[in-house]
Design an enzyme around this catalytic site. Structure first.
Site: not given
Ligand code: PLP
Lengths: 378, 400
Positions: A236, A321
């Site tokens: 959804t 990350c």
């Molecule tokens: C270049 C890049 N790709 C992908 C992502 C992942 O995006 P999201 O946090 O929306 O999953 C990020 C951010 O963390 C990013 O900087």
């Protein structure tokens, strides 16, 4: 507080929050229900698609809402890999992608695909010759980021797309998360097949984003379920999220004209920081304006981050990350930066409403911190 | 100086003899309406071309919209300068600097024979000027990357590069009005589009049978009407409540003739609405041999009830071509939404594919629709759609 960690995430725009709240509370019906309430909600989601499509100059049937950058990258890469594996099992990417691309490629590698990780030069750029050499008859996908999230390198996307037109069997996916609303991309280019956009990097909300997928390509879905999003993304719809993304995208596009001033800020930052013997600038000269990455010899990056935080200034190490691991950045290593600088990088990332004073305060504070601790650290 | 004009070329329009002025005025007013949200523009219609003065407005969106206006054969971004050799040289140089490529060609035309330098000589003068003042450009007259056209007209000289094809056709509203039978299907919006292309202004009529047809089916038709406004400006959609009539047919007519009778009643109602609104023809999406109601016999039996001209632009087209057009004009995705319209409910299991006039008349004779038809027309609801850019104040707008 001066927030300079906009590549990790941005503060949601108040208008975006209002939209989310109104849609979530008043337009809560399921767009697949056939009654009028469902119809109104379906209209909203269609309008959200149209708006995103018109900003990107693609068709609204080519916009697929997802939960963000990570999902869009997964959907495009695995979707293409599994859908077209009969044509070939080779994928090309770069050594400096975000984990949401790199880890997907490693996963596919463990599952029978072959992956080429293109090297980059000291500026973080790939070479077209390397790419051309890596292409084989088996290559079904090239996935390359537009703007690098750690150092701001901008890849020559248009040239790559021009070249890939000559390889009709090979699809081209672009991680545009750090580029959208900042630097132009020829979305309607025939050589480009899919593009990832994330909401929370453009003052939208976490858990929102989209994948642009051209009609030229079809995907194996990640999830199986209903017919939402043409079956590519069952479940959804997050209608409030989709409408809020459309609004965030419009606001981002409208403030894109502010981007030029970030080049001045970056020049100012470079000029001042380069005067310190301890500082090495890691970002390329001709990269994106909003990201500046540098290392300070003798300073552990977390010490700097905490010292800045105490002064109300938010900057970060590497990418959010992977900053929990105490490892050197894979991006900096790939650019040939030595182990110690690659382990001690700090990233300043600006937004489109950044003020010149913010940059001045940052530089002043930097000076204070260095003077205060250099003896201890040195 | 960058491009300050859009130069619009007429197609058939230019040939229309005595009525030419009328057609040009119509086109001018259509262009004006399509661009009404850009207050800076001024639009001038001349005998042989029209131009839009940009007055600093960005041209990208304007180009996109001009691509959808019928009556435009082609158009170009243009720089307008005085009929003066030096000024023309300067502008040609500016134009090439905006282009990408390596080879060029100058095509000068001189409708204004008072200008002293003949076209051939002008080509050489201007080509030479570019070669002297740029790097990397060379002349290629047969297959150039960029062609710069220089038209020395009576009022001024226009310098243009890329020629962007328009949609052709005639300006909407220049050849009268037609009432389009708009179902939710793929065909009728395409029929409407092609009719507009011949200069016809549309009104649309739709039959709905709540609660057998849903709000979603109605929404679909409204969205189709809205989409068509992109090509023809305002469209009035007349919604006819059809439930009572359909039930009466279902109860009183033999099942296999139900569909034929239903279509005849629709056509009778359409003719009355057209007459009331001084519309001189009816347009349908019928094509030959597609489905039960579209056989030659069926057309013959249904057409009997009106002597209004029925325009059937799809009659000679293949389904794939119709679908292609519906994709191009963005009605396809709306049309395939899965909601039933009144033509798909009460469908007999075996509709008569070869109905006969005598039979229909015989079955119809005992059923008196007079009151129902009158009531349906009285209860008709009319919704007006303006071209989407003008539909401000949409309740949703602030959410976006
Ligand atoms: C270049 C890049 N790709 C992908 C992502 C992942 O995006 P999201 O946090 O929306 O999953 C990020 C951010 O963390 C990013 O900087």
């Amino acid at each position: 507080m001066i927030y300079l960690d906009n590549s990790a995430t941005t503060k949601p725009h108040i208008e975006v929050l209002k939209t989310y709240q109104t849609v979530a509370s008043e337009y809560f019906a399921n767009p697949s229900s056939i009654h009028r309430l469902g119809g109104e909600v379906e209209k909203l989601i269609n309008k959200a698609k149209e708006q995103v499509a018109s900003i990107l100059k693609v068709k609204s049937s080519e916009v697929f809402f997802t939960s963000g950058g990570t999902e869009s990258n997964n959907l495009a890469i695995k979707g293409i890999a599994y859908r077209y594996q009969n044509r070939g099992k080779h994928i090309i990417t770069t050594q400096i992608e975000h984990p949401s691309v790199l880890e997907v490629c490693k996963f596919l590698e463990a599952n029978g695909f072959k992956v080429t990780y293109l090297p980059v030069n000291e500026h973080g750029e790939i070479s077209l010759q390397d790419l051309e050499k890596a292409l084989t008859n088996e290559t079904i996908l090239v996935t390359i980021m537009h703007v690098n999230n750690e150092i701001g390198t901008v890849q020559p996307i248009s040239d790559i797309a021009d070249m890939l037109i000559q390889y009709p069997k090979t699809f081209f996916h672009i991680d545009h998360v750090q580029g959208f609303g900042k630097l132009p991309l020829p979305y309607d280019h025939k050589g480009i097949d899919s593009v990832t956009i994330s909401g929370h990097k453009i003052h939208g909300l976490k858990g929102t984003g989209c994948l642009i997928k051209k009609e030229s390509v079809s995907l194996a879905p990640l999830f199986h379920g209903g017919q939402q999003e043409q079956g590519n993304r069952p479940g959804t719809e997050n209608v409030a999220g989709a409408v809020s993304l459309a609004k965030a995208a419009r606001l981002a596009k409208e403030s894109q004209t502010n981007y030029d001033q970030l080049y001045r800020y970056q020049a100012n930052l470079r000029e001042v920081l380069e005067q310190y013997d301890q500082v090495t600038i890691n970002s390329p000269k001709h990269g994106a304006a909003h990201i500046l990455n540098f290392s300070v010899k003798g300073f552990k990056p977390e010490v700097l981050i905490h010292a800045f935080m105490d002064e109300g200034i938010v900057v970060s190490t590497k990418s959010a990350c992977s900053s929990k691991q105490n490892e050197p950045s894979h991006v900096l290593l790939a650019c040939g930066i030595d182990q110690s600088d690659a382990s001690s990088a700090v990233r300043v990332s600006m937004n489109l409403d950044q003020k010149a004073e913010d940059i001045e305060s940052f530089l002043q504070t930097f000076n204070n911190i260095i003077r205060q601790y250099e003896n201890v650290m040195g | 100086m960058i491009y300050d004009h859009v130069l619009i070329r007429y197609g058939e329009l230019a040939l229309k003899g005595k009525n030419q002025k009328f057609f040009i005025n119509k086109l001018r007013s259509n262009v004006q309406k399509a661009l009404s949200d850009f207050p800076n523009l001024s639009i001038k219609g001349k005998r042989d071309h029209m131009y839009i003065l940009l007055n600093g407005q960005d041209y990208e969106e304007i180009i996109e919209r001009c691509k959808d206006i019928f009556g435009i054969q082609s158009f170009s971004l243009a720089i307008k300068v005085e009929n003066d050799e030096e000024k023309i040289k300067e502008a040609v140089l500016e134009a090439i600097l905006l282009e990408e490529g390596k080879t060029f060609k100058i095509t000068a035309k001189r409708p204004n024979k008072n200008f002293p330098i003949p076209s051939q000589q002008m080509n050489q003068v201007l080509g030479g000027h570019i070669l002297r003042n740029t790097e990397g450009w060379t002349v290629n007259v047969h297959n150039p990357d960029v062609e710069i056209r220089v038209e020395i007209r009576h009022d001024a000289t226009y310098i243009t590069s890329k020629k962007i094809p328009g949609k052709g056709g005639l300006p909407v509203g220049s050849t009268g009005k037609s009432l389009l039978l708009l179902s939710g299907g793929i065909d009728s919006p395409v029929a409407g589009y092609l009719t507009m292309k011949r200069g016809v202004q549309l009104e649309a009529i739709h039959f709905h049978s709540p609660p057998f047809t849903s709000d979603r089916a109605r929404q679909k038709v409204e969205d189709l009407a809205q989409t068509l406004t992109k090509f023809g400006g305002e469209i009035k959609l007349h919604l006819i409540p059809f439930t009572d009539i359909q039930q009466k047919i279902f109860q009183n007519a033999p099942e296999n003739y139900g569909m034929t009778i239903m279509r005849r009643v629709m056509l009778r109602i359409s003719e009355q609405v057209a007459r009331q609104r001084e519309i001189l023809s009816i347009t349908t999406g019928e094509s030959l041999g597609q489905v039960a109601s579209q056989t030659m016999e069926s057309m013959h039996a249904i057409n009997e009830v009106t002597n209004y001209p029925i325009i059937r632009p799809l009659v000679a087209m293949d389904k794939v071509d119709i679908i292609n057009i519906s994709k191009q004009i963005n009605t396809y995705d709306i049309s395939i939404r899965p909601y039933e319209d009144c033509c798909t409910i009460f469908v007999p299991k075996a509709p008569k594919t070869r109905p006969r006039r005598e039979k229909v008349n015989q079955f119809e004779a005992p059923i008196d629709f007079t009151d129902e038809i009158e009531k349906a027309i009285n209860d008709m609801e009319t919704v007006t759609f303006k071209s989407s850019k003008q539909n401000q104040g949409d309740i949703y707008d602030e959410l976006f």
